[in-house]
Design a protein around this motif. Structure first.
Motif, PDB file in Angstrom:
ATOM      1  N   LEU A 132       0.855  -1.189   0.000  1.00  0.00           N
ATOM      2  CA  LEU A 132       0.000   0.000   0.000  1.00  0.00           C
ATOM      3  C   LEU A 132       0.893   1.242   0.000  1.00  0.00           C
ATOM      4  N   VAL A 135       1.985   3.878   2.785  1.00  0.00           N
ATOM      5  CA  VAL A 135       2.975   3.543   3.812  1.00  0.00           C
ATOM      6  C   VAL A 135       4.343   3.392   3.168  1.00  0.00           C
ATOM      7  N   TYR A 172      -6.883   1.370  11.768  1.00  0.00           N
ATOM      8  CA  TYR A 172      -6.159   0.355  10.993  1.00  0.00           C
ATOM      9  C   TYR A 172      -6.854  -0.999  11.037  1.00  0.00           C
ATOM     10  N   GLY A 173      -6.284  -1.950  10.271  1.00  0.00           N
ATOM     11  CA  GLY A 173      -6.642  -3.352  10.442  1.00  0.00           C
ATOM     12  C   GLY A 173      -5.801  -3.867  11.602  1.00  0.00           C
ATOM     13  N   GLU A 193     -10.982  -5.178  10.715  1.00  0.00           N
ATOM     14  CA  GLU A 193     -10.685  -3.900  10.064  1.00  0.00           C
ATOM     15  C   GLU A 193     -11.311  -2.755  10.854  1.00  0.00           C
ATOM     16  N   LYS A 194     -10.500  -1.814  11.229  1.00  0.00           N
ATOM     17  CA  LYS A 194     -10.926  -0.598  11.935  1.00  0.00           C
ATOM     18  C   LYS A 194     -11.897  -0.895  13.088  1.00  0.00           C
ATOM     19  N   ILE A 206      -2.020  -3.903  10.880  1.00  0.00           N
ATOM     20  CA  ILE A 206      -1.599  -4.378   9.550  1.00  0.00           C
ATOM     21  C   ILE A 206      -0.901  -3.197   8.884  1.00  0.00           C
TER      22      ILE A 206
HETATM   23  C1  G1P Z   1      -5.632  -0.025   4.875  1.00  0.00           C
HETATM   24  C2  G1P Z   1      -6.001  -1.413   5.368  1.00  0.00           C
HETATM   25  C3  G1P Z   1      -5.700  -1.539   6.855  1.00  0.00           C
HETATM   26  C4  G1P Z   1      -4.243  -1.195   7.123  1.00  0.00           C
HETATM   27  C5  G1P Z   1      -3.914   0.199   6.562  1.00  0.00           C
HETATM   28  C6  G1P Z   1      -2.420   0.491   6.673  1.00  0.00           C
HETATM   29  O1  G1P Z   1      -6.498   0.909   5.445  1.00  0.00           O
HETATM   30  O2  G1P Z   1      -7.364  -1.655   5.103  1.00  0.00           O
HETATM   31  O3  G1P Z   1      -5.976  -2.851   7.285  1.00  0.00           O
HETATM   32  O4  G1P Z   1      -3.971  -1.242   8.510  1.00  0.00           O
HETATM   33  O5  G1P Z   1      -4.277   0.298   5.185  1.00  0.00           O
HETATM   34  O6  G1P Z   1      -2.154   1.805   6.315  1.00  0.00           O
HETATM   35  P1  G1P Z   1      -6.668   2.413   4.845  1.00  0.00           P
HETATM   36  O7  G1P Z   1      -5.482   3.178   5.316  1.00  0.00           O
HETATM   37  O8  G1P Z   1      -6.698   2.268   3.357  1.00  0.00           O
HETATM   38  O9  G1P Z   1      -7.928   2.935   5.424  1.00  0.00           O
END
Ligand code: G1P
Length: 297
Positions: A132, A135, A172-173, A193-194, A206
């Motif tokens: 992702l 990060v 976060y997850g 999740e969240k 996560i």
């Molecule tokens: C996503 C994931 C989440 C993770 C996070 C890390 O969430 O769904 O599980 O902990 O990225 O940055 P988002 O940041 O897209 O809401």
């Protein structure tokens, strides 16, 4: 023998609303940390982890990401004419090999799970990585490389995790661990999740780096919406845990959540400090800033 991890998915369709107006015409992944766009750090991490092919899941207004990983003919020609060899070499070093990137569009912002599902045909029937790009991770050894090293022993699915303060878990997850399988790796027994404040099963988040088996696509294709009304990757991983094992890796290094301003600025300082010439100027500046009263006081 575990199938090698050759491909990675980088979901880059997000709107970047937290950085408006900067992200009105510029994708958030192109905001710079020192002298490289965020996305470049993530691609470099993937390549250091042995990834051969990167699948970008993009959206409208993201064409500049594609241009960033292409040859810039006019610019490079000018650099050549002016004998700017160092600059040319830098561009070449960061450019992926021809044919080693794919771009596909997530047509509507339906969530991370949906974005990953959009890459299913390009990934095919093999395990793959997800990074992702909100990060970025500062580490001696690429975080993905650390995960691939673990995967070579364990196979299955791997998620990078790290501790967050209790009052942040709802952003976060969050995973729950059971048996330890190596010094910094454990089996995952649950994930959410969240989670609502006060309900998180642990303080392990996560981090945004995953190695997953291709069966995840079947689960994603039939998935309902979850947290925030979006199709969540975490929910499909939780379903997949019924038949496959998931391991966590507490990687060595530090992550910066560049999806928020404090994380983005911290990353700029942390990576800036790596350059001794910049550090020489930054340290006295930061000392001076620390002595100043906070604006709110
Ligand atoms: C996503 C994931 C989440 C993770 C996070 C890390 O969430 O769904 O599980 O902990 O990225 O940055 P988002 O940041 O897209 O809401």
């Amino acid at each position: 023998m575990n199938k090698p991890i050759r491909k990675a998915v980088l979901p880059v369709a997000g709107l970047g609303t937290r950085f408006l107006p900067a992200t009105k015409a510029v994708p958030k992944e192109m905001l710079t940390i020192v002298d490289r766009p965020i996305i470049q750090y993530v691609v470099d991490e993937a390549r250091a982890g042995g990834i051969e092919h990167i699948v970008f899941v993009t959206g409208r207004n993201k064409q500049v990401i594609e241009d960033h990983f292409d040859i810039a003919y006019e610019l490079e020609d000018t650099l050549r004419t002016r004998n700017k060899t160092a600059a040319l070499e830098l561009l070449e070093k960061h450019r992926p090999q021809p044919g080693s990137t794919s771009f596909t569009r997530q047509q509507a912002p339906l969530g991370l799970g949906h974005a990953i599902w959009c890459a299913r045909d390009i990934i095919g029937d093999e395990p793959f990585a997800i990074l992702l790009p909100d990060v970025i991770i500062k580490s001696q050894v690429s975080c993905l490389k650390q995960m691939v090293d673990l995967y070579e022993h364990t196979g299955g699915n791997i998620i990078a995790v790290e501790e967050v303060p209790e009052d942040q878990t709802h952003n976060y997850g969050i995973v729950e661990l059971s048996d330890r399988i190596a010094a910094n790796a454990s089996r995952i027994s649950n994930m959410v999740e969240k989670p609502a404040p006060g309900t998180a099963p642990s303080n392990l988040m996560i981090t945004g780096r995953y190695i997953l088996q291709p069966e995840i696509f079947d689960l994603l294709s039939s998935q309902d919406t979850g947290a925030g009304g979006e199709i969540q990757l975490t929910d499909s991983m939780l379903s997949m845990m019924k038949g496959q094992h998931f391991a966590s890796l507490k990687f060595e290094g530090r992550s910066y959540d560049c999806g928020n301003k404090a994380g983005f600025l911290s990353a700029n300082i942390a990576f800036g400090m790596d350059d001794p010439k910049l550090a020489e100027q930054l340290v006295p500046f930061m000392e001076e800033m620390i002595k100043q009263p906070l604006a709110a006081e």
